[in-house]
Write a protein that holds these residues in place. Structure first.
Motif, mmCIF file in Angstrom:
data_model
loop_
_atom_site.group_PDB
_atom_site.id
_atom_site.type_symbol
_atom_site.label_atom_id
_atom_site.label_comp_id
_atom_site.label_asym_id
_atom_site.label_seq_id
_atom_site.Cartn_x
_atom_site.Cartn_y
_atom_site.Cartn_z
ATOM 1 N N ASN A 128 -9.587 -9.554 -29.236
ATOM 2 C CA ASN A 128 -10.434 -9.364 -28.903
ATOM 3 C C ASN A 128 -11.175 -9.797 -27.553
ATOM 4 O O ASN A 128 -11.387 -11.172 -27.445
ATOM 5 N N VAL A 129 -12.460 -8.296 -27.572
ATOM 6 C CA VAL A 129 -12.617 -9.328 -26.135
ATOM 7 C C VAL A 129 -14.322 -9.447 -26.702
ATOM 8 O O VAL A 129 -15.249 -8.584 -26.962
ATOM 9 N N ASP A 130 -14.949 -10.305 -25.747
ATOM 10 C CA ASP A 130 -16.195 -11.131 -25.862
ATOM 11 C C ASP A 130 -17.108 -10.925 -27.037
ATOM 12 O O ASP A 130 -17.716 -9.873 -27.338
ATOM 13 N N HIS A 131 -15.742 -12.070 -28.428
ATOM 14 C CA HIS A 131 -16.612 -12.582 -29.360
ATOM 15 C C HIS A 131 -16.299 -11.464 -30.404
ATOM 16 O O HIS A 131 -16.185 -10.746 -31.603
ATOM 17 N N GLY A 132 -15.514 -9.927 -29.563
ATOM 18 C CA GLY A 132 -15.374 -8.695 -30.556
ATOM 19 C C GLY A 132 -16.105 -7.548 -29.995
ATOM 20 O O GLY A 132 -15.656 -6.683 -31.585
ATOM 21 N N SER A 133 -16.898 -7.919 -29.832
ATOM 22 C CA SER A 133 -17.891 -6.882 -29.347
ATOM 23 C C SER A 133 -17.023 -5.428 -28.633
ATOM 24 O O SER A 133 -17.373 -4.451 -29.165
ATOM 25 N N GLN A 134 -15.938 -6.213 -28.690
ATOM 26 C CA GLN A 134 -14.968 -4.791 -28.046
ATOM 27 C C GLN A 134 -14.097 -5.424 -28.504
ATOM 28 O O GLN A 134 -13.226 -6.164 -28.393
ATOM 29 N N ARG A 135 -12.749 -4.232 -29.268
ATOM 30 C CA ARG A 135 -11.972 -5.173 -29.987
ATOM 31 C C ARG A 135 -10.567 -3.719 -30.561
ATOM 32 O O ARG A 135 -11.304 -2.707 -30.052
ATOM 33 N N PHE A 136 -9.776 -4.183 -30.232
ATOM 34 C CA PHE A 136 -8.516 -3.354 -29.943
ATOM 35 C C PHE A 136 -6.981 -4.023 -30.790
ATOM 36 O O PHE A 136 -7.045 -4.945 -31.287
ATOM 37 N N LEU A 137 -6.497 -2.826 -31.709
ATOM 38 C CA LEU A 137 -5.390 -2.978 -32.545
ATOM 39 C C LEU A 137 -4.797 -2.550 -32.609
ATOM 40 O O LEU A 137 -4.249 -1.274 -32.117
ATOM 41 N N LEU A 138 -2.823 -3.228 -32.149
ATOM 42 C CA LEU A 138 -1.757 -2.943 -31.740
ATOM 43 C C LEU A 138 -1.377 -3.061 -32.873
ATOM 44 O O LEU A 138 -0.998 -3.770 -33.111
ATOM 45 N N PHE A 139 -0.213 -1.385 -32.629
ATOM 46 C CA PHE A 139 0.549 -0.951 -33.826
ATOM 47 C C PHE A 139 1.857 -1.528 -32.984
ATOM 48 O O PHE A 139 1.739 0.285 -32.761
ATOM 49 N N ALA A 140 2.704 -1.845 -33.624
ATOM 50 C CA ALA A 140 4.843 -0.768 -33.114
ATOM 51 C C ALA A 140 4.653 0.028 -34.310
ATOM 52 O O ALA A 140 5.278 -0.627 -35.608
ATOM 53 N N LEU A 141 5.241 1.264 -33.742
ATOM 54 C CA LEU A 141 5.108 2.436 -35.285
ATOM 55 C C LEU A 141 7.283 2.114 -35.305
ATOM 56 O O LEU A 141 7.310 2.407 -33.785
ATOM 57 N N PRO A 142 7.701 2.727 -36.567
ATOM 58 C CA PRO A 142 9.276 3.279 -36.112
ATOM 59 C C PRO A 142 8.937 4.766 -34.844
ATOM 60 O O PRO A 142 8.321 5.466 -35.786
ATOM 61 N N ALA A 143 9.914 5.415 -35.059
ATOM 62 C CA ALA A 143 10.872 6.788 -34.719
ATOM 63 C C ALA A 143 10.179 6.916 -36.729
ATOM 64 O O ALA A 143 10.739 6.474 -37.283
ATOM 65 N N GLY A 144 9.676 8.019 -36.032
ATOM 66 C CA GLY A 144 9.611 9.076 -37.550
ATOM 67 C C GLY A 144 8.620 8.233 -38.617
ATOM 68 O O GLY A 144 8.145 6.940 -38.013
ATOM 69 N N LYS A 145 7.401 9.578 -39.491
ATOM 70 C CA LYS A 145 7.027 9.168 -39.672
ATOM 71 C C LYS A 145 6.933 8.347 -41.290
ATOM 72 O O LYS A 145 7.965 9.491 -42.264
ATOM 73 N N VAL A 146 6.239 7.443 -41.531
ATOM 74 C CA VAL A 146 7.217 6.693 -43.351
ATOM 75 C C VAL A 146 5.713 7.338 -43.600
ATOM 76 O O VAL A 146 4.815 6.904 -43.714
ATOM 77 N N SER A 147 6.590 7.360 -45.435
ATOM 78 C CA SER A 147 5.693 7.673 -46.167
ATOM 79 C C SER A 147 5.013 6.759 -47.073
ATOM 80 O O SER A 147 5.989 5.415 -47.387
ATOM 81 N N GLY A 148 4.041 7.042 -48.316
ATOM 82 C CA GLY A 148 3.632 6.006 -48.386
ATOM 83 C C GLY A 148 1.746 5.648 -48.664
ATOM 84 O O GLY A 148 1.461 6.022 -47.890
ATOM 85 N N PRO A 149 2.028 4.803 -49.222
ATOM 86 C CA PRO A 149 -0.069 4.612 -50.337
ATOM 87 C C PRO A 149 -0.136 4.185 -48.289
ATOM 88 O O PRO A 149 0.006 3.462 -47.768
ATOM 89 N N CYS A 150 -1.717 3.786 -47.782
ATOM 90 C CA CYS A 150 -2.034 3.950 -46.687
ATOM 91 C C CYS A 150 -2.770 2.077 -46.831
ATOM 92 O O CYS A 150 -3.157 1.742 -47.136
ATOM 93 N N THR A 151 -1.410 1.806 -45.511
ATOM 94 C CA THR A 151 -2.222 0.635 -45.219
ATOM 95 C C THR A 151 -2.449 0.307 -44.315
ATOM 96 O O THR A 151 -2.572 1.073 -43.371
ATOM 97 N N ALA A 152 -3.836 -0.954 -43.962
ATOM 98 C CA ALA A 152 -4.964 -0.073 -43.435
ATOM 99 C C ALA A 152 -5.410 -1.538 -42.366
ATOM 100 O O ALA A 152 -4.802 -2.189 -43.437
#
Length: 618
Positions: free
Chosen positions: A482-506
């Motif tokens: 969260n930069v400048d009180h979250g006005s600019q916001r980024f999310l980082l996700f560590a993804l495994p190799a290969g695509k995992v199936s399942g309901p959307c988790t967001a």
């Protein structure tokens, strides 16, 4: 005669001092101003050298590559060629003005080119308008000389300007067209167009468009369609009136009035109006009026306030001669207001470059998103990559994130997902040509970097679900930036190799209904809103003040309207996603504070939500 010489020397000294001070100031500001997103993409293009690209001809990328090749991967090195070109422009303006209106008027025209805010701040950013304007002034000088008589030197200067302009931007076509019209309207100009040497220069200028024409022919006119069709609504919009007001303020009102007077005098003609005066006035005035009319029909979402600048400089050359008829007080006010305007605009860029000052604009429509947060994001990415397997690859959510991280990390080949921004800014075709547009599949671990503030909030959940379809259910973010009180916001996700199936988790979504942003609060205050997290749900909501826990909210209150609005949401807690907390504001320090949320998911995720300002006490 002696008085004229003294006046010329004073005007020259004034110009040199103004130019030197402005140049030093621009270098200092450019050295610390964060990289603008377009600059980052031009840097990326410079690391993939080509004759032309999806958004522009090649010259801007070549200059960016030249700067960083000589000076290293630093913002000042990237901007150095552009700063050098703009440092030459006032001298060229002074040279042209002196030739046709006298030495004193020439130096004063150069001083006005330094002080006019739009031209005075040009070059702070590595943008194509810099070489395009340089090409415009070369053509302007050549055209005025040709009106006096055709010679090889002037024709060569015209050819050089036409070539540089063709390699700079699609918009230079307008400069060529208006210049041609201006010559046709002047008897001496029609004589110039009958000379074969001019047509040789024009042929060289036309040949310089070959790389761009070739690129478009090979790519289904993608660049041409973006510049002329896709980015413009081509329907009348009253916002064009705002464009006119902004122009008057950026030029400064008195100088703007003087520019229009030069144009009007060129239209009237009459005794004492030379062919060169008519040429400067018609070239600049027709161009400027054309852009004003275009403002009612063209792209109003991206920055376009600099577009009329190629029309202002020809008019500027005639201003000092015109000011001789103005009362002394109004002349002084014109110079003073132009100087103050330049200081204000430079001050804006300084404020953007100072994080504490920039943060004051958080939660306002003036917040400079395209300058903010990239250094903080790069630091976070470096730290997260250090924790991940060595073969982990970076995957960017959009071209902005990919280009900015590429510059910061020295990697011009970061893969980028499909995104509306890529198409909106004409960068999607280029990413595909480089082989950097990713569908989300991967054979190795990846660190996905998502710019959540790059999407309108009403479309954000849809974007998260698109990401789920592309890369699989999103794990708990490994980092929320969260930069400048979250006005600019980024999310980082560590993804495994290969695509995992399942309901959307967001990632979590939330909103504070009361108090509203900017509200004044006192005494016992109820804080109410809603929050949810698709796929797993939330189990706790905490109220933060200035980043520190203030109270635990009662979560799970009925809020059926949330699921009704966010129709695709699959949070298992619906409709009980409301929260409420009560705090005693009388125990809190008086002043402006930032109210936020900490959202804890059932999957162990912890996400701090963007903050909003509230005023406590008087």
């Amino acid at each position: 005669m002696r008085s004229d010489a003294q006046s010329a020397r004073r005007a020259q000294r004034t110009f040199v001092w103004l130019w030197a001070l402005a140049t030093v100031a621009k270098i200092l500001v450019a050295a610390r101003l964060p990289l603008f997103v377009d600059e980052a993409f031009y840097w990326q293009e410079g690391r993939h050298l080509a004759a032309a690209y999806s958004d522009l001809p090649g010259l801007t990328a070549w200059l960016a590559r030249l700067g960083t090749s000589l000076g290293g991967e630093h913002v000042l090195a990237l901007r150095a060629p552009f700063l050098m070109l703009t440092a030459l422009l006032p001298w060229l303006v002074a040279h042209i003005g002196a030739r046709w209106f006298g030495e004193t008027a020439g130096w004063r025209a150069g001083s006005l080119a330094v002080l006019m805010p739009l031209s005075g701040t040009l070059g702070l950013l590595a943008l194509p308008d810099v070489p395009m304007l340089f090409a415009t002034v070369l053509c302007l000088d050549a055209g005025a000389r040709l009106l006096r008589g055709v010679d090889a030197t002037s024709a060569a200067e015209l050819a050089l300007g036409l070539v540089i302009g063709a390699l700079s931007h699609y918009r230079f076509i307008g400069v060529i067209g208006i210049g041609f019209v201006a010559l046709l309207l002047i008897p001496e100009g029609r004589r110039v167009l009958r000379d074969p040497r001019i047509w040789i220069a024009l042929a060289m200028g036309i040949a310089a468009w070959a790389p761009l024409i070739s690129w478009n022919l090979e790519n289904a006119d993608a660049g041409l369609r973006f510049q002329l069709v896709d980015r413009h609504p081509w329907s009348f919009q009253w916002g064009g009136l705002w464009f006119l007001l902004v122009q008057a303020l950026l030029v400064t009102p008195l100088l703007f009035l003087a520019l229009m007077q030069v144009f009007w005098r060129s239209l009237r003609g009459g005794e004492g109006v030379s062919p060169q005066w008519r040429y400067f006035g018609l070239l600049g005035g027709v161009s400027t009026v054309g852009y004003f009319l275009l403002g009612f029909f063209a792209d109003a979402e991206r920055v376009s306030f600099h577009w009329p600048l190629p029309g202002y400089l020809p008019l500027l050359i005639g201003v000092p001669a015109l000011l001789c008829a103005w009362p002394a007080l109004w002349r002084r006010l014109l110079w003073l207001s132009a100087g103050l305007g330049l200081l204000v605009l430079l001050g804006y860029y300084v404020a953007v470059s100072v994080p504490a000052w920039r943060a004051q604009w958080a939660a306002s429509k003036f917040y400079p998103y395209n300058f903010a947060g990239w250094n903080e994001l790069a630091d976070a990415v470096r730290e997260e990559r250090a924790k991940l397997p060595p073969d982990t690859r970076l995957l960017a959510d959009n071209f902005k994130v990919g280009a900015e991280l590429g510059f910061a990390l020295g990697d011009p080949d970061i893969a980028v997902l499909d995104h509306p921004l890529n198409r909106k800014h004409g960068r999607a075709p280029q990413l595909r040509l480089w082989g950097l547009e990713s569908g989300g599949s991967r054979s190795a671990p990846a660190l996905l970097v998502v710019g959540s503030s790059d999407v309108q909030y009403k479309h954000l959940l849809q974007r998260y679900h698109w990401l789920c379809d592309a890369v699989g259910p999103l794990p708990a973010p490994s980092r929320v930036v969260n930069v400048d009180h979250g006005s600019q916001r980024f999310l980082l996700f560590a993804l495994p190799a290969g695509k995992v199936s399942g309901p959307c988790t967001a990632p979590a979504m939330a909103w504070i209904d009361t108090p509203v942003s900017g509200a004044r609060i006192e005494g016992a205050v109820g804080i109410k809103g809603w929050a949810f997290k698709d796929g797993v749900g939330l189990n706790r909501v905490e109220i933060l003040l200035d980043g520190r826990p203030l109270a635990a909210a009662r979560y799970g209150l009925p809020a059926p309207g949330v699921a009704t609005y966010w129709k695709i949401s699959n949070d298992p807690n619906h409709p009980s996603v409301g929260f409420e907390a009560r705090v005693d504001a009388s125990t809190l320090p008086v002043g402006t504070h930032w109210l936020g949320l900490r959202l804890r998911g059932r999957d162990g995720s912890v996400e701090d939500w963007p903050e909003q300002p509230v005023r406590i006490g008087d």
